[in-house]
Design a protein around this motif. Structure first.
Motif, PDB file in Angstrom:
ATOM      1  N   ILE A  11      -5.945  15.015  -5.553  1.00 49.59           N
ATOM      2  CA  ILE A  11      -4.855  15.981  -5.585  1.00 49.59           C
ATOM      3  C   ILE A  11      -5.035  16.984  -4.450  1.00 49.59           C
ATOM      4  N   SER A  12      -3.982  17.720  -4.180  1.00 49.32           N
ATOM      5  CA  SER A  12      -4.027  18.834  -3.233  1.00 49.32           C
ATOM      6  C   SER A  12      -3.557  20.080  -3.957  1.00 49.32           C
ATOM      7  N   LEU A  13      -4.089  21.195  -3.550  1.00 44.39           N
ATOM      8  CA  LEU A  13      -3.719  22.470  -4.148  1.00 44.39           C
ATOM      9  C   LEU A  13      -3.610  23.481  -3.021  1.00 44.39           C
ATOM     10  N   CYS A  14      -2.536  24.266  -3.017  1.00 43.99           N
ATOM     11  CA  CYS A  14      -2.313  25.237  -1.952  1.00 43.99           C
ATOM     12  C   CYS A  14      -2.024  26.613  -2.551  1.00 43.99           C
ATOM     13  N   VAL A  15      -2.665  27.635  -1.982  1.00 50.41           N
ATOM     14  CA  VAL A  15      -2.382  29.023  -2.341  1.00 50.41           C
ATOM     15  C   VAL A  15      -2.065  29.768  -1.051  1.00 50.41           C
ATOM     16  N   GLN A  16      -1.237  30.804  -1.185  1.00 52.86           N
ATOM     17  CA  GLN A  16      -0.809  31.514   0.011  1.00 52.86           C
ATOM     18  C   GLN A  16      -0.643  32.997  -0.257  1.00 52.86           C
ATOM     19  N   ASP A  17      -0.647  33.738   0.826  1.00 54.47           N
ATOM     20  CA  ASP A  17      -0.205  35.124   0.822  1.00 54.47           C
ATOM     21  C   ASP A  17       1.057  35.119   1.665  1.00 54.47           C
ATOM     22  N   GLU A  18       2.190  35.349   1.029  1.00 53.92           N
ATOM     23  CA  GLU A  18       3.476  35.237   1.720  1.00 53.92           C
ATOM     24  C   GLU A  18       3.858  36.490   2.489  1.00 53.92           C
ATOM     25  N   ARG A  19       2.984  37.483   2.481  1.00 56.45           N
ATOM     26  CA  ARG A  19       3.237  38.699   3.266  1.00 56.45           C
ATOM     27  C   ARG A  19       2.701  38.503   4.684  1.00 56.45           C
ATOM     28  N   ARG A  46      -8.814  20.645 -19.475  1.00 59.96           N
ATOM     29  CA  ARG A  46      -9.110  21.228 -18.162  1.00 59.96           C
ATOM     30  C   ARG A  46      -9.291  20.080 -17.178  1.00 59.96           C
ATOM     31  N   TYR A  47      -8.540  20.135 -16.104  1.00 60.70           N
ATOM     32  CA  TYR A  47      -8.616  19.129 -15.044  1.00 60.70           C
ATOM     33  C   TYR A  47      -9.424  19.751 -13.908  1.00 60.70           C
ATOM     34  N   ILE A  48     -10.585  19.165 -13.653  1.00 62.09           N
ATOM     35  CA  ILE A  48     -11.553  19.758 -12.737  1.00 62.09           C
ATOM     36  C   ILE A  48     -11.565  18.957 -11.435  1.00 62.09           C
ATOM     37  N   MET A  49     -11.296  19.648 -10.336  1.00 69.95           N
ATOM     38  CA  MET A  49     -11.227  19.035  -9.015  1.00 69.95           C
ATOM     39  C   MET A  49     -12.400  19.501  -8.159  1.00 69.95           C
ATOM     40  N   HIS A  50     -12.986  18.572  -7.435  1.00 69.74           N
ATOM     41  CA  HIS A  50     -14.063  18.909  -6.501  1.00 69.74           C
ATOM     42  C   HIS A  50     -13.472  19.056  -5.101  1.00 69.74           C
ATOM     43  N   PRO A  51     -13.456  20.279  -4.542  1.00 72.76           N
ATOM     44  CA  PRO A  51     -12.899  20.476  -3.205  1.00 72.76           C
ATOM     45  C   PRO A  51     -13.702  19.714  -2.152  1.00 72.76           C
ATOM     46  N   GLU A  52     -13.010  18.867  -1.399  1.00 68.66           N
ATOM     47  CA  GLU A  52     -13.677  18.099  -0.345  1.00 68.66           C
ATOM     48  C   GLU A  52     -13.119  18.391   1.048  1.00 68.66           C
ATOM     49  N   ARG A  53     -11.851  18.673   1.134  1.00 67.59           N
ATOM     50  CA  ARG A  53     -11.217  18.888   2.443  1.00 67.59           C
ATOM     51  C   ARG A  53     -10.399  20.173   2.376  1.00 67.59           C
ATOM     52  N   TRP A  54     -10.577  21.012   3.363  1.00 62.77           N
ATOM     53  CA  TRP A  54      -9.912  22.314   3.398  1.00 62.77           C
ATOM     54  C   TRP A  54      -9.019  22.416   4.624  1.00 62.77           C
ATOM     55  N   LEU A  55      -7.853  22.997   4.467  1.00 64.53           N
ATOM     56  CA  LEU A  55      -6.965  23.377   5.563  1.00 64.53           C
ATOM     57  C   LEU A  55      -6.661  24.854   5.370  1.00 64.53           C
ATOM     58  N   THR A  56      -6.804  25.634   6.425  1.00 63.95           N
ATOM     59  CA  THR A  56      -6.600  27.071   6.285  1.00 63.95           C
ATOM     60  C   THR A  56      -5.840  27.626   7.479  1.00 63.95           C
ATOM     61  N   MET A  57      -5.219  28.770   7.248  1.00 56.20           N
ATOM     62  CA  MET A  57      -4.567  29.499   8.326  1.00 56.20           C
ATOM     63  C   MET A  57      -4.585  30.972   7.963  1.00 56.20           C
ATOM     64  N   ASP A  58      -5.092  31.770   8.861  1.00 56.11           N
ATOM     65  CA  ASP A  58      -5.103  33.225   8.701  1.00 56.11           C
ATOM     66  C   ASP A  58      -4.300  33.815   9.847  1.00 56.11           C
ATOM     67  N   GLY A  59      -3.081  34.221   9.548  1.00 58.93           N
ATOM     68  CA  GLY A  59      -2.174  34.746  10.554  1.00 58.93           C
ATOM     69  C   GLY A  59      -2.686  35.980  11.257  1.00 58.93           C
ATOM     70  N   SER A  60      -3.605  36.707  10.623  1.00 52.53           N
ATOM     71  CA  SER A  60      -4.127  37.913  11.273  1.00 52.53           C
ATOM     72  C   SER A  60      -5.041  37.556  12.437  1.00 52.53           C
ATOM     73  N   LYS A  61      -5.455  36.293  12.528  1.00 53.96           N
ATOM     74  CA  LYS A  61      -6.345  35.863  13.612  1.00 53.96           C
ATOM     75  C   LYS A  61      -5.584  35.177  14.738  1.00 53.96           C
ATOM     76  N   SER A  62      -4.266  35.078  14.602  1.00 53.17           N
ATOM     77  CA  SER A  62      -3.475  34.374  15.639  1.00 53.17           C
ATOM     78  C   SER A  62      -3.288  35.241  16.857  1.00 53.17           C
TER      79      SER A  62
END
Length: 137
Positions: free
Chosen positions: A62-70, A121-137
């Motif tokens: 599965i994939s799971l995504c969280v964001q800060d929309e500000r 409870r469905y337990i996922m082991h994180p293996e691959r990460w994709l990230t973006m921090d707009g403050s670093k652009s």
């Protein structure tokens, strides 16, 4: 993001969108409350008879995504397999999760107002990460 930054961001209280593969269709995407502590596995709850529950077995990726929309926009997306489908306990899991998202007063009231359920409870082991921090652009 650094490893520490991405894990800290994921551990914050956010509503995630989980994507679960389906045969012959696009992935099922739906919002979930989740629990993550840096360095560990991630879990969320659902009923095994729900659409989500029916699609996930041990090994399902599965994939799971969280964001800060500000602005500046930031997100963390994590992929991995379901490694365990565990029993869910109202006092150990459901109430702490509700407190995490709704607060110390509203969380317990929300859960105790619901009828008992057969949540897991469905337990996922994180293996691959994709990230973006707009403050670093």
């Amino acid at each position: 993001m650094t490893e520490e930054e991405r894990e800290s961001f994921l551990a914050e209280v956010r509503v995630a969108v989980v994507a679960i593969p389906r045969n012959d269709l696009g992935p099922l995407t739906t919002p979930v409350w989740y629990w993550y502590e840096p360095g560990g596995n991630l879990w969320f709850e659902t009923q095994p008879t729900s659409r989500k529950g029916q699609l996930m077995q041990i090994g399902t990726r599965i994939s799971l995504c969280v964001q800060d929309e500000r602005p500046p926009y930031t997100y963390v997306s994590v992929e991995g397999p379901i490694v365990e489908i565990a029993e869910d306990d109202r006092d150990l899991h459901e109430i702490p999760m509700a407190i995490r998202y709704m607060g110390k007063e509203d969380g317990p009231n929300y859960i105790t107002g619901l009828p008992p359920s057969e949540w897991k409870r469905y337990i996922m082991h994180p293996e691959r990460w994709l990230t973006m921090d707009g403050s670093k652009s």
